[in-house]
Enzyme design. Structure first.
Site, PDB file in Angstrom:
ATOM      1  N   ASP A   1       0.879  -1.211   0.028  1.00 23.79           N
ATOM      2  CA  ASP A   1      -0.135  -0.001   0.123  1.00 23.79           C
ATOM      3  C   ASP A   1       0.898   1.307   0.114  1.00 23.79           C
ATOM      4  O   ASP A   1       2.136   1.347   0.460  1.00 23.79           O
ATOM      5  CB  ASP A   1      -0.945  -0.156   1.146  1.00 23.79           C
ATOM      6  CG  ASP A   1      -0.217  -0.524   2.538  1.00 23.79           C
ATOM      7  OD1 ASP A   1       0.955  -0.677   2.466  1.00 23.79           O
ATOM      8  OD2 ASP A   1      -1.133  -0.836   3.582  1.00 23.79           O
TER       9      ASP A   1
ATOM     10  N   GLU B   1      -5.640   3.475   3.964  1.00 26.65           N
ATOM     11  CA  GLU B   1      -5.973   4.096   5.251  1.00 26.65           C
ATOM     12  C   GLU B   1      -7.513   4.633   5.185  1.00 26.65           C
ATOM     13  O   GLU B   1      -8.060   4.926   6.180  1.00 26.65           O
ATOM     14  CB  GLU B   1      -5.220   5.334   5.514  1.00 26.65           C
ATOM     15  CG  GLU B   1      -3.796   5.075   5.703  1.00 26.65           C
ATOM     16  CD  GLU B   1      -3.386   4.173   7.126  1.00 26.65           C
ATOM     17  OE1 GLU B   1      -4.262   3.871   7.841  1.00 26.65           O
ATOM     18  OE2 GLU B   1      -2.371   3.894   7.277  1.00 26.65           O
TER      19      GLU B   1
END
Ligand SMILES: [Zn+2]
Ligand SMILES: [Zn+2]
Length: 413
Positions: free
Chosen positions: A80, A150
């Site tokens: 990520d 997130e």
């Protein structure tokens, strides 16, 4: 596994300065969720230069690199790329000074306080090693650089763009840098990360002058009573052996001391491991928010979902295979970890495609800090991911993360 990695180890060691420099560059230039344009460009350029088949702008800023290398299994590795809307206070020479804007338009400091900058750098190192040593493996390698972890939006956004034209992986692998002795690898079959649910609750009151409470329905009181009452969902309604967390991270209402506002907001976050516990907690939260509103004589509050992460549940058979590879290669540095109360959208890929997945932790805490904390029972005081003081000990963590991903990929290739 040791013999298979041996011919690659020289390349890994040679790459460490370059990967460390890439990490620091990402760290100095953090980008918020779904706005990872600079990071994605560096990733796409790097993979293209290596010779990968590259697709960019997958789910806004996602990048997929594919390397076909003969017959065999298809392994997907995932990293990520996003940073957090917060300031960094580590005082490191390469600490973030960046300001950014959230998708809602709010100005905020931006910093890589979850370590996703390292995840990207690790996987670029892995891409390089796997390309240089195509003679050491067979199959297809699919590297997925994901935006928006997130906000729980990146994996789903990529999946929407990956409906056709991509190989279906046999296994999906991912890792996260965490608090733990630097260079250690924590694995676990079954649940390793919790489900996470974030809710936004809007209480509707009735505003009035602060001197005439009889004319008002005070939403500040509703939010206050609800905040206290919600604590009983975990302490009084959840069995002690079922862990769950409920945190109210924001309570907002009003502008001035002598105005009773029209509304108040609570933002809360729930973490659970079991589906049944998750359902019960969510039902109780909604009940309490509504009933506290009614107790004040107000109408139902508006409850909306900010984001929702599923539980990360590692495939048992694949984790056992991986544990064997990790223990052979890392020796005592590989260990069976406890699950963490964090959440990830990593499992969305495996869930959507019905493919087994394994996620593991790489320790990033300086050895002396970790050993002292263990001795003094103060591990919980080490600044962790999402703390403005979260710090990664780069040596040996840069190397360990690259090795872990390569060892994992070679288990199937
Ligand atoms: Zn995070
Ligand atoms: Zn993270």
């Amino acid at each position: 596994m040791k013999q298979r990695i041996a011919p690659l180890s020289g390349t890994i060691t040679r790459l460490i300065p370059e990967i460390t420099a890439l990490y620091k560059d990402f760290h100095v230039h953090p980008e918020l969720s779904m706005q990872e344009f600079r990071t994605a460009k560096i990733v796409a350029d790097y993979l293209t230069k290596l010779g990968y088949q590259v697709t960019d702008k997958v789910g806004v800023t996602g990048v997929v690199g594919i390397l076909h290398n003969g017959k065999g299994k298809t392994v997907m590795l995932r990293a990520d790329m996003d940073a957090l809307p917060m300031a960094e206070k580590t005082g490191l020479p390469f600490a973030s000074q960046t300001m950014g804007q959230t998708l809602d338009g709010d100005k905020t400091p931006v910093a890589h306080m979850c370590g996703h900058d390292l995840h990207v750098a690790w996987m670029l190192g892995v891409a390089s090693v796997m390309m240089a040593h195509r003679d050491a493996w067979q199959g297809t390698l699919m590297l997925v650089f994901q935006p928006g972890e997130e906000t729980a939006s990146g994996a789903l956004a990529m999946l929407e763009d990956m409906k056709t034209g991509y190989p279906l992986p046999d296994i999906i692998l991912g890792q996260h840098v965490m608090v733990g002795k630097a260079g250690t690898i924590g694995y676990r079959a079954g649940s390793i990360l919790t489900a996470g649910d974030s809710l936004h609750v809007r209480f509707h009151g009735k505003g009035a002058h602060g001197s005439t409470p009889q004319n008002a329905i005070d939403p500040v009181m509703m939010a206050a009573f609800t905040s206290v009452r919600l604590q009983t969902v975990i302490s009084r309604e959840t069995a002690p052996q079922d862990s769950a967390v409920l945190t109210i991270g924001a309570i907002q209402g009003g502008t001035k001391e002598n105005i009773i506002p029209d509304e108040a907001i609570l933002k809360l976050n729930i973490r659970t491991f079991k589906g049944s516990v998750r359902d019960n907690v969510l039902t109780s939260v909604k009940r309490i928010c509504a009933c506290e509103s009614h107790a004040s004589g107000a109408k139902d509050p508006e409850i909306s979902v900010i984001n929702s992460y599923p539980v990360t549940e590692n495939d048992r058979v694949s984790t056992e295979l991986l544990a064997e590879s990790f223990t052979t290669f890392f020796g005592e540095r590989a260990y069976l970890t406890e699950p963490a109360m964090n959440s990830e959208d990593f499992s969305q890929f495996g869930r959507r495609w019905q493919v087994p997945y394994v996620f593991w932790f790489v320790g990033g805490t300086k050895e002396s800090i970790w050993d002292n904390a263990v001795k003094n029972h103060t591990v919980h005081q080490i600044p962790a991911n999402h703390s403005s003081l979260f710090q990664i000990e780069l040596k040996p963590t840069v190397q360990a993360g690259m090795e872990a991903m390569i060892v994992a990929a070679l288990t199937w290739l």
